[in-house]
Design an enzyme around this catalytic site. Structure first.
Site, PDB file in Angstrom:
ATOM      1  N   ASP A 426       0.868  -1.184   0.000  1.00 55.75           N
ATOM      2  CA  ASP A 426       0.000   0.000   0.000  1.00 55.75           C
ATOM      3  C   ASP A 426       0.904   1.232   0.000  1.00 55.75           C
ATOM      4  O   ASP A 426       1.600   1.512   0.983  1.00 55.75           O
ATOM      5  CB  ASP A 426      -0.887  -0.026   1.250  1.00 55.75           C
ATOM      6  N   HIS A 427       0.869   1.983  -1.108  1.00 60.03           N
ATOM      7  CA  HIS A 427       1.798   3.090  -1.271  1.00 60.03           C
ATOM      8  C   HIS A 427       1.488   4.280  -0.366  1.00 60.03           C
ATOM      9  O   HIS A 427       2.279   5.227  -0.266  1.00 60.03           O
ATOM     10  CB  HIS A 427       1.822   3.556  -2.727  1.00 60.03           C
ATOM     11  N   ARG A 428       0.353   4.246   0.326  1.00 53.99           N
ATOM     12  CA  ARG A 428       0.082   5.288   1.318  1.00 53.99           C
ATOM     13  C   ARG A 428       0.991   5.125   2.535  1.00 53.99           C
ATOM     14  O   ARG A 428       1.379   6.097   3.175  1.00 53.99           O
ATOM     15  CB  ARG A 428      -1.383   5.217   1.776  1.00 53.99           C
TER      16      ARG A 428
END
Length: 456
Positions: A426-428
């Site tokens: 998850d690039h967040r």
């Protein structure tokens, strides 16, 4: 005489409904407190439910194969309160609770007595009881038919029949003891016997719709499978994940010859007697060690609080292919386990999942997942995150391949064991640097397992 209704409880997953698989009792049976009376299928597992009061069964309010909403009544029991019912006299605990609502703690795993899970002999079809008018339901429940009650089949076969829209009662069984087999159901679905409409579909059929042929059953040119149970849960979870978390996937190809040699040594080690040792075990241990070096990857996104929650323990999910679909139970505190303890936990996890007996708590609280696509001969993939997790590692097939090896300053091509790893994150929460470090650390440990001695 007092009548009590047992309402379907939430089996512990925060669900709104469950499929009724098998009744363990019939009308006229005497039940004790905590007797297992019904087996239901949730989105993730098969769960046996105990009843919180004693008495005599007077009515079953749902049929095998029905989808029942949580909180809806499923069985009526005459407790004998205020009378001379011997069953109630023998079980004082039956006096607990008031009215039609079941009382007490969550029923899943609640103090079942030894021997209470055995199947009871059916006494025939349940018939509507006038006493059930104590609290009539807006829609009358369909009683269990005599034909359905006589059909004998294991839960996975019942599930298959339900998915294919096949009436078990219409099949001539070929199994020992008159048991309907998977082959019998498949033959019926392909035209060997007339498929019928699932109960839920029959209830919703309009007066002008033919009930004899289901819109969700089979025909000569196609097979329609109802989206229920594991399939429904998985579909919703994957859609939520794909459209909520911005996915990034990175790949690496690694020489795992040393890992394969380690696996061979562990198989001969007396400390690993009677346990299955596979490359997946080494991958699981390597991921736990990589997370120890990069703890921020073991996290979840709290949208309401606008916080990233870094988890202390690694609850390692292992994707397991089962007759009910792909399930992902998790091993609590996997990072604190020895290699042998992790091997035992993985064996138990997979075995229980394939039997459909995984408890809801074993699906909850996962922090990171491994999916072993290599077991299907697949090299790699781009796995979708389990909701609430920041990363998932795909482990591809281990193949014998030509590999460039440098020895004493000279390069040569030799056969080596090689695999591919893919890490989706998850690039967040996980940027490219962190994701790359985790993937590179796992690869380094698989290439040279002795590296773990330096990190620990």
């Amino acid at each position: 005489m007092a009548l009590k209704k047992f309402n379907l409880p939430d089996p512990g997953e925060g669900l709104t409904e469950a499929d009724l698989v098998t009744w363990r009792v019939a009308v006229g049976d005497v039940v004790k407190v905590n007797d297992m009376v019904v087996e239901v299928e949730t989105a993730k597992s098969l769960v046996e439910l105990p009843i919180p009061f004693a008495g005599t069964v007077v009515e079953l309010l749902a049929a095998e194969g029905d989808t029942v909403e949580v909180g809806a009544p499923i069985i009526v029991v005459e407790t004998g309160e205020g009378g001379s019912d011997p069953a109630a006299a023998a079980e004082p605990a039956a006096a607990e609770g008031e009215g039609d609502e079941s009382s007490g703690p969550n029923l899943v795993g609640y103090g079942a007595k030894a021997g209470s899970t055995r199947r009871r002999a059916r006494k025939g079809a349940p018939t509507p009881s006038p006493e059930a008018e104590v609290a009539p339901e807006p829609e009358p429940a369909m009683p269990v038919t005599g034909e359905r009650a006589r059909a004998l089949a294991k839960p996975p076969v019942r599930k298959l029949a339900k998915d294919l829209g096949v009436d078990l009662g219409s099949i001539t069984p070929s199994g020992d003891g008159g048991i309907v087999t998977r082959a019998d159901v498949e033959a019926a679905a392909s035209g060997g016997a007339a498929p019928t409409e699932p109960v839920a579909a029959r209830r919703s059929a309009s007066p002008t719709q033919s009930v004899g042929r289901s819109t969700s059953g089979s025909s000569a040119t196609e097979t329609r499978i109802p989206i229920k149970g594991v399939r429904k849960m998985t579909a919703q979870a994957m859609v939520d994940s794909a459209f909520t978390a911005p996915h990034v996937t990175e790949f690496i190809t690694v020489d795992v010859t040393a890992t394969m040699e380690l696996v061979d040594r562990l198989k001969r080690d007396r400390a690993f007697t009677d346990v299955k040792v596979t490359p997946l075990l080494v991958v699981a241990k390597a991921l736990c060690l990589a997370i120890r070096r990069n703890p921020q990857v073991n996290a979840s996104w709290d949208e309401a609080a606008q916080e990233i929650v870094v988890k202390r323990d690694v609850n390692l999910g292992i994707a397991a292919a089962t007759p009910r679909g792909l399930l992902v139970p998790n091993i609590k505190g996997a990072d604190s386990m020895s290699m042998r303890e992790l091997a035992d936990a993985m064996a138990q996890l997979v075995s229980t999942a394939r039997e459909g007996k995984t408890q809801p708590a074993d699906f909850a609280g996962g922090t990171v997942t491994i999916t072993n696509v290599g077991v299907f001969g697949v090299d790699t993939g781009t796995p979708i995150l389990n909701p609430g997790e920041a990363a998932i590692l795909a482990f591809g097939a281990v193949r014998r391949m030509p590999w460039v090896v440098e020895r004493d300053g000279v390069e040569e091509i030799v056969p080596r064991w090689v695999t591919q790893l893919a890490l989706s994150f998850d690039h967040r929460m996980v940027d490219g640097e962190l994701g790359s470090k985790v993937l590179a650390d796992v690869a380094a440990l698989l290439h040279y397992p002795g590296q773990a001695l330096v990190w620990v």
